[in-house]
Design a protein around this motif. Sequence first.
Motif: not given
Lengths: 203, 231, 201
Positions: A158-178
């Motif tokens: 679960a950790m590894v799956l999540m971390s690889s998604v989160r590494e990509r998310m660093e680059m994504a444009n996410i609403p500030r509150s989220l």
Amino acid sequence: MSFSAIFAILISVIFVNNFVFARFLGLCPYLGVSKDTSSAIGMGMAVIFVMTMASIVTWPLYRYFLSPFGLERVLRTTSFILVIASLVQFIEMLLQKVNPALYKALGIYLPIITTNCAILGVAVLNIDTFFKDGNPLPGSYLGSIVQAFGAGLGFTLAMVLMSSVRERMEMANIPRSLQGVPIAFVTAGLMSMGFLGFSGLVK
Amino acid sequence: MKKRGDSAYNMIVVLALICAAAGLALGATYRATRGRIETQQLRERMAALRIVLPEAHKDGFREMSTPKSAFAAESRYYEAYDKALGDASGELVGYALEAEGDGYSSKIRVTVGVDPKGEVIRGIKITFQQETPGLGANCEAIEAEGTLWDAIAEGTLWNAFLRKGKEKTSEPRFQAQFRGKMFDSFVKVGNKYMNIDGLTGATITTNAVADAAVGAVEEFTKRILKYSDGT
Amino acid sequence: MSKWQIFKSGLFKNNPVFILYLGLCPVLATSTSIRDGFGMGVAATFVLLGSNVIVSAMRGVIPRKVRIPCFIVVIATFVTLVELFLAAYQPELSKSLGLFVPLIVVNCIILYRAESFASKNTVFSSFLDALGMGCGFTLALLLLAFIREGLGKGTLLGYELIPGFEPAVIMILPPGAFLTIGLLMGFFNWRKNRGKALKCD
């Protein structure tokens, strides 16, 4: 305990009843340390190690000390958490002396593991699954160790799956509150939906 | 924190004192609550027996245990009479058996009531389960009794919160359907009991409950009823 | 800080769940129904009160080096008390909370408050802090349970919420818990940030 039984326990605890996605255990480190893959793997390894060690120790403690003296209700929680805390401390010191390389890899994760509810969770869960009225079921010691090991593996997955998604998310444009933890939870929700697909895989 | 607090002697004394105080507190509370916990467990067991064999007298249950054998551990069952145990005119109305099965994510414990010949299942009661809420845990779900707004209007909401009175009036639908079914009608086709309405999305829980109940009756018939000549 | 502020801070400004992100495991696991959520909230609040009061009463006595083991013993003792009381007086609740009653020991909120507040403040302040944090935790649980039970079962305390509403089971299942708390945290962040932006102007 047959090989197929061991295999069934492993599959069940890794996929079907994954500690993070189905049982909600160990969420704090899951969100705290899953920002990059290497630390996720480090944390996962430390959790596997401590979980296995913890159930190697807590099973005999319950079987030979708590249960025969009728103390299982009064002292189970206290003794388990103290044993786990001292175990973590001990492992930390031992690693530092014996294997400094491994200590460097896992060391920083060890102190926060004491308050990881997944560790105490697996110890209590082992007692719930492998004891009936204070008596061990056949094959229960091996079973509990396998279950703890598998729970650690599931947590690492679960950790590894999540971390690889989160590494990509660093680059994504996410609403500030989220940004940060909230979006990580939403992601975990989607992953957990995926893991629902494993239900019914093992009885 | 005071400076002198950090000597080794001090550390050991303080830690030991805290542990001793904790031990005392725990011991005292345990003594105070133990009786109550046992009463609760007994009451729960009696409630389950009364649900699975409603025709038996409330003091008419005699605890028995199956003899130990090489194949199976000792297990508990109850003889149920329609009069209190002391009354010799009481007639045997059935047996209650305790069974256990592996559900989806937890153990499931079931109490099953059967008639004296072991042919009809009189009722079942799930006494323990920790299945997935919303799916397997629905085996204990009770139909909603009216809407929230009615409850507020009638002032029964607080009772619902304390869960008073509800269990007594209605039986979970899943468990109710076992009542009065012939034992022979429990036939598994493929992975499904044809005479049971499964829980939506929880085949494993459904089968675990049915398997436990059917298995217990089968085992009981084989091991006990065969050897006792129609009491 | 006035006494009232100490109490209030745990409720909203420093809500342990939505703002500090602490003690999330029991929040997600026991918010499948209002009853379970409330039970867990009260149990955790009791432990928090006990541990905060004892820790702050002994704050001059506990040596720094062994403070964490001392805290853990105190917390574990209160958790066991809760376990015993639940088994004796609320057996139904004790069964449905199951594993998560002993796991209150490792609820980060409790150790965090003992370490960062109770070990530095007076007994009365620590008591209020525990009460505020506990109420904040319970409120968070109730909010989550309200959403999940309402949408996932269409009921509240076993009563139908809207007649004829077809419940979305996913909300009761694990994914629903993750989604709900993620979006709620987003909402609270949004509120917090909005306030800040206004102050800057």
